[in-house]
Structure formats: C-alpha cells, structure tokens
Motif scaffolding. Sequence first.
Motif, PDB file in Angstrom:
ATOM      1  N   LYS A 112       0.820  -1.222   0.000  1.00 41.25           N
ATOM      2  CA  LYS A 112       0.000   0.000   0.000  1.00 41.25           C
ATOM      3  C   LYS A 112       0.852   1.269   0.000  1.00 41.25           C
ATOM      4  O   LYS A 112       0.317   2.365   0.144  1.00 41.25           O
ATOM      5  CB  LYS A 112      -0.924   0.005   1.224  1.00 41.25           C
ATOM      6  N   GLY A 113       2.159   1.102  -0.129  1.00 39.33           N
ATOM      7  CA  GLY A 113       3.026   2.268  -0.191  1.00 39.33           C
ATOM      8  C   GLY A 113       3.502   2.750   1.171  1.00 39.33           C
ATOM      9  O   GLY A 113       3.121   2.221   2.223  1.00 39.33           O
ATOM     10  N   HIS A 114       4.342   3.783   1.131  1.00 37.14           N
ATOM     11  CA  HIS A 114       4.997   4.280   2.340  1.00 37.14           C
ATOM     12  C   HIS A 114       4.007   4.871   3.336  1.00 37.14           C
ATOM     13  O   HIS A 114       4.208   4.786   4.555  1.00 37.14           O
ATOM     14  CB  HIS A 114       6.044   5.325   1.949  1.00 37.14           C
ATOM     15  N   GLU A 115       2.927   5.451   2.842  1.00 34.94           N
ATOM     16  CA  GLU A 115       2.013   6.164   3.747  1.00 34.94           C
ATOM     17  C   GLU A 115       1.283   5.228   4.708  1.00 34.94           C
ATOM     18  O   GLU A 115       0.773   5.670   5.734  1.00 34.94           O
ATOM     19  CB  GLU A 115       1.002   7.000   2.945  1.00 34.94           C
ATOM     20  N   PHE A 116       1.246   3.922   4.388  1.00 37.38           N
ATOM     21  CA  PHE A 116       0.576   2.972   5.278  1.00 37.38           C
ATOM     22  C   PHE A 116       1.551   2.229   6.198  1.00 37.38           C
ATOM     23  O   PHE A 116       1.145   1.376   6.966  1.00 37.38           O
ATOM     24  CB  PHE A 116      -0.251   1.961   4.462  1.00 37.38           C
ATOM     25  N   TYR A 117       2.832   2.560   6.098  1.00 38.04           N
ATOM     26  CA  TYR A 117       3.819   1.913   6.969  1.00 38.04           C
ATOM     27  C   TYR A 117       3.716   2.487   8.375  1.00 38.04           C
ATOM     28  O   TYR A 117       3.731   3.700   8.574  1.00 38.04           O
ATOM     29  CB  TYR A 117       5.230   2.129   6.413  1.00 38.04           C
ATOM     30  N   THR A 118       3.566   1.590   9.345  1.00 40.35           N
ATOM     31  CA  THR A 118       3.465   2.004  10.747  1.00 40.35           C
ATOM     32  C   THR A 118       4.626   1.391  11.521  1.00 40.35           C
ATOM     33  O   THR A 118       4.595   0.212  11.873  1.00 40.35           O
ATOM     34  CB  THR A 118       2.127   1.542  11.365  1.00 40.35           C
ATOM     35  N   PRO A 119       5.692   2.171  11.787  1.00 40.84           N
ATOM     36  CA  PRO A 119       6.885   1.595  12.420  1.00 40.84           C
ATOM     37  C   PRO A 119       6.636   1.047  13.821  1.00 40.84           C
ATOM     38  O   PRO A 119       7.397   0.207  14.303  1.00 40.84           O
ATOM     39  CB  PRO A 119       7.887   2.756  12.448  1.00 40.84           C
ATOM     40  N   THR A 120       5.559   1.478  14.474  1.00 37.23           N
ATOM     41  CA  THR A 120       5.292   0.981  15.827  1.00 37.23           C
ATOM     42  C   THR A 120       4.682  -0.426  15.821  1.00 37.23           C
ATOM     43  O   THR A 120       4.635  -1.080  16.853  1.00 37.23           O
ATOM     44  CB  THR A 120       4.327   1.940  16.556  1.00 37.23           C
ATOM     45  N   LYS A 121       4.190  -0.873  14.658  1.00 43.96           N
ATOM     46  CA  LYS A 121       3.593  -2.211  14.595  1.00 43.96           C
ATOM     47  C   LYS A 121       4.687  -3.281  14.615  1.00 43.96           C
ATOM     48  O   LYS A 121       5.651  -3.222  13.854  1.00 43.96           O
ATOM     49  CB  LYS A 121       2.729  -2.360  13.337  1.00 43.96           C
ATOM     50  N   LYS A 122       4.501  -4.259  15.459  1.00 45.50           N
ATOM     51  CA  LYS A 122       5.484  -5.322  15.649  1.00 45.50           C
ATOM     52  C   LYS A 122       5.399  -6.333  14.506  1.00 45.50           C
ATOM     53  O   LYS A 122       4.343  -6.546  13.919  1.00 45.50           O
ATOM     54  CB  LYS A 122       5.199  -6.004  17.000  1.00 45.50           C
ATOM     55  N   ASN A 123       6.545  -6.945  14.185  1.00 48.64           N
ATOM     56  CA  ASN A 123       6.575  -8.069  13.256  1.00 48.64           C
ATOM     57  C   ASN A 123       6.403  -9.362  14.043  1.00 48.64           C
ATOM     58  O   ASN A 123       6.927  -9.493  15.153  1.00 48.64           O
ATOM     59  CB  ASN A 123       7.905  -8.093  12.499  1.00 48.64           C
ATOM     60  N   TYR A 124       5.679 -10.311  13.459  1.00 50.00           N
ATOM     61  CA  TYR A 124       5.422 -11.585  14.146  1.00 50.00           C
ATOM     62  C   TYR A 124       5.751 -12.760  13.234  1.00 50.00           C
ATOM     63  O   TYR A 124       5.640 -12.665  12.006  1.00 50.00           O
ATOM     64  CB  TYR A 124       3.938 -11.713  14.527  1.00 50.00           C
ATOM     65  N   ILE A 125       6.132 -13.866  13.854  1.00 50.71           N
ATOM     66  CA  ILE A 125       6.131 -15.167  13.186  1.00 50.71           C
ATOM     67  C   ILE A 125       5.309 -16.090  14.080  1.00 50.71           C
ATOM     68  O   ILE A 125       5.552 -16.172  15.288  1.00 50.71           O
ATOM     69  CB  ILE A 125       7.549 -15.734  12.983  1.00 50.71           C
ATOM     70  N   PHE A 126       4.308 -16.746  13.489  1.00 54.25           N
ATOM     71  CA  PHE A 126       3.438 -17.648  14.241  1.00 54.25           C
ATOM     72  C   PHE A 126       3.583 -19.079  13.735  1.00 54.25           C
ATOM     73  O   PHE A 126       3.877 -19.311  12.554  1.00 54.25           O
ATOM     74  CB  PHE A 126       1.967 -17.220  14.104  1.00 54.25           C
ATOM     75  N   LEU A 127       3.350 -20.025  14.646  1.00 53.93           N
ATOM     76  CA  LEU A 127       3.360 -21.454  14.322  1.00 53.93           C
ATOM     77  C   LEU A 127       1.954 -22.004  14.506  1.00 53.93           C
ATOM     78  O   LEU A 127       1.369 -21.877  15.583  1.00 53.93           O
ATOM     79  CB  LEU A 127       4.348 -22.210  15.208  1.00 53.93           C
ATOM     80  N   HIS A 128       1.426 -22.624  13.460  1.00 50.43           N
ATOM     81  CA  HIS A 128       0.049 -23.103  13.443  1.00 50.43           C
ATOM     82  C   HIS A 128       0.044 -24.618  13.215  1.00 50.43           C
ATOM     83  O   HIS A 128       0.624 -25.094  12.239  1.00 50.43           O
ATOM     84  CB  HIS A 128      -0.707 -22.393  12.304  1.00 50.43           C
ATOM     85  N   PRO A 129      -0.583 -25.411  14.107  1.00 49.23           N
ATOM     86  CA  PRO A 129      -0.682 -26.861  13.865  1.00 49.23           C
ATOM     87  C   PRO A 129      -1.632 -27.105  12.699  1.00 49.23           C
ATOM     88  O   PRO A 129      -2.761 -26.614  12.702  1.00 49.23           O
ATOM     89  CB  PRO A 129      -1.230 -27.412  15.180  1.00 49.23           C
ATOM     90  N   CYS A 130      -1.180 -27.848  11.673  1.00 51.70           N
ATOM     91  CA  CYS A 130      -1.918 -27.803  10.407  1.00 51.70           C
ATOM     92  C   CYS A 130      -2.197 -29.150   9.765  1.00 51.70           C
ATOM     93  O   CYS A 130      -2.858 -29.211   8.725  1.00 51.70           O
ATOM     94  CB  CYS A 130      -1.122 -26.953   9.412  1.00 51.70           C
ATOM     95  N   PHE A 131      -1.692 -30.252  10.325  1.00 52.39           N
ATOM     96  CA  PHE A 131      -1.716 -31.533   9.606  1.00 52.39           C
ATOM     97  C   PHE A 131      -3.132 -31.950   9.219  1.00 52.39           C
ATOM     98  O   PHE A 131      -3.394 -32.341   8.070  1.00 52.39           O
ATOM     99  CB  PHE A 131      -1.055 -32.634  10.451  1.00 52.39           C
ATOM    100  N   GLU A 132      -4.058 -31.850  10.162  1.00 54.06           N
ATOM    101  CA  GLU A 132      -5.432 -32.284   9.888  1.00 54.06           C
ATOM    102  C   GLU A 132      -6.135 -31.336   8.917  1.00 54.06           C
ATOM    103  O   GLU A 132      -6.892 -31.762   8.053  1.00 54.06           O
ATOM    104  CB  GLU A 132      -6.233 -32.378  11.201  1.00 54.06           C
ATOM    105  N   GLU A 133      -5.865 -30.039   9.058  1.00 56.10           N
ATOM    106  CA  GLU A 133      -6.559 -29.049   8.238  1.00 56.10           C
ATOM    107  C   GLU A 133      -6.181 -29.127   6.757  1.00 56.10           C
ATOM    108  O   GLU A 133      -6.922 -28.656   5.896  1.00 56.10           O
ATOM    109  CB  GLU A 133      -6.264 -27.639   8.764  1.00 56.10           C
ATOM    110  N   LEU A 134      -5.002 -29.701   6.469  1.00 54.18           N
ATOM    111  CA  LEU A 134      -4.545 -29.761   5.084  1.00 54.18           C
ATOM    112  C   LEU A 134      -4.774 -31.118   4.422  1.00 54.18           C
ATOM    113  O   LEU A 134      -4.313 -31.347   3.307  1.00 54.18           O
ATOM    114  CB  LEU A 134      -3.071 -29.371   5.002  1.00 54.18           C
TER     115      LEU A 134
END
Length: 366
Positions: free
Chosen positions: A338-360
């Motif tokens: 969405k370009g530079h104007e939507f960048y919010t430096p205070t928002k944290k970056n995340y990595i999540f782990l999701h159990p997925c074997f049954e769902e796939l």
Amino acid sequence: MTMFGTGGLGASSSVFGQTAAASTANPMKDIEVVSPPDDSVSCLEFSPPAVQQTFLVAGSWDNNVRCWEVDQNSGKTQPKAQQTMGGPVLDVAWADDGTKVFMSGCDNTVRCWDLASNQTVQVAQHDAPVKTVHWVKAPNYTCIMTGSWDKTLKFWDTRSPNPMMSIALPERAYCADVDYPMAVVSTANRGIIVYQLEGQPQQFKTQESSLRYQHRCISIFRDKMNRPTGYAIGSVEGRVAIQYVNPANPKDNFTFKCHRSNGTNQGYQDIFSVNDIRFHPVHGTLATVGSDGRFSFWDKDARTKLKTSEAMEQSITKCAFNHTGQIFAYAVSYDWSKGHEFYTPTKKNYIFLHPCFEELKPRPKT
C-alpha cells in the motif's frame, strides 16, 4: 510422533487465547515465535529431515538472519543464533544435511552460515541483489543455485569462488523453486523458465504465464508417484495458476482467485497480492498467504478451498511447512503493497506457528 504434542499445544493455545483476547495481532491464537525480526520478514525456512531437532530460520529487511529451535512437544521457540548480512536479506536455503544455511541479499552476495562454528563465509557474488538461493543435490554434484536482479542464474560449487555455470535470463529473477531434477524460475515481465538438473543444469522449456500481472512467488508440486511435475505461481492480482510442465490434458492447467475481499467496497472488490505459496510435504495440498493478512489452505486436485484464517494486523509476507507437515509457520509484517504512507513503524513483526496436519488433508472424493 506429532511435532506438537496434544497436551503442549492445548496449553499453548489457552495461554495465547488469553493474551490474544485484548489484541488483534494473533486472531488464530497460534504460537508466537519469540524475539522476532525488527523489520519485515523476507524469507522463512524449516530445517530439513536430516536434522533431528526442528529449527526455523528467517531473513529480514533488518539485514539479519535468525535461527530458533522449535520444541518437539510444546511448539515453543528458543532463539539459538543470528547472523548479519551487508544489506537486507532476500532469501535463505538449508543444505540438505542441515549443517549450513545459505543467505542471499541486497549486498549482491550469498554467504554460507556454518551452524556448528557460527561462522559465515561468502560463497557467491552477483552484480545486483541476489533474489533467490536454493540448494541442489544431484547424484553427481551438489551446489547452490542463485537468481539475481543482474539477469543471471548461477550454479556454485561452494568450494570455488567462480560459478560452475552461469545462464543468462531474459529479465531479473523474481522468484524460483528447486525440487530435483526440476528447477523453475520466474522473471520480470512474467517470464517462466523450466530447467532440468540431471547431468548438468540446462534449460528445458519456457512457458507462457496464464497470469496477466507480475509474479510474486512460485512453488513446485509433485504427482501421485512423488515426481515433480508442475508448479503453482502467484501474482500481485490475487490469483494463482496451477501449471503442469507436460500436461496430459490442457484442462489440467487452471487459475483461481484468492486473497480478495468477500464483498465490494463502493462497487469495487479489494484485490491483494499473493506473497507466498507452499505445498504440504505429506498431503500435497497447498497454502497461500497474502497482503490481506490471511492464509488459506487449498486442495488443487479437488479445486476447492479447505480453510481461510482470520485477518492479521498486517500482511503475511512468507510461510513454510516443517518436513513432517505438522507445523505451518507464517510471518506477519508490512509488505509495502500500500506504499509508504501505510507503513506504521510501531507495529510489531510476528512469526506464528500453526498446527496444520489435519486441516490440510485432501477433500475426500465423492
């Protein structure tokens, strides 16, 4: 044994359920990877089957590659090590024995990170940023394959400063995948080139894209005989193409829409980029992630959607499955769609782990 023990995951889910109640950062109540990158996540890879433990590495625009160990039972993570490149990191790849990680980036180099000694050494050089790096293990050679914005594809014996082979590309390399004996590279201007890696790497065929807009990601899939036979490619226009290299029937190739708003906004549908595609290592189903901040699971053979997640606070930039297919990792960070104007430096970056074997699991045939 499942990668996530039932008790461990239940405990983690309830804990995250409590913390997520006051926040939209983790709407799926998944397990949060501790000490995430300080900038957008550009690449994400789990350790290969040769490694007894489960490790996750992630590269970021903060110039760093981080490595975590994932607990076999609880899914909880522990930071293990970190290395810094001379510019933003664009891709990472594991050696098949799990002892090394290759890191490519905007400093025009690829470095090899030896995990035992925690040392790095430069193993490849281009004239522009190195967008992709992949490990190639053939019966008669092993090497890394690098694709760059300098419009070359190079193959490197990491013991030598010069490439084993350099192949000119028609345009800049945007995305690539390797599943021996096949490699596929997508370039700017929607080019697709398939390579065969047997004997020595050589071009097999070029294919015309059925997508009309810029490609963002590509992933090779296997057939019922476990042979690499085609690939899925995603574009900035919220669409994925399933393409066989040698289709038995032209109708086997198809495209589908994804990562689009359900309703319309003043008569317009919101369309989001497909940022990454991964195939499940056991079921052969696939996951897509997008700029809409959602991940979706699909059964390409039944041509149906299996699941769509709740929306995250920011885009999902990358995803990965561990080699047993129990864990789906996804990175939530700004992708600049969405370009530079939507960048919010205070928002944290995340990595999540999701159990997925049954769902796939594939949709049962009727």
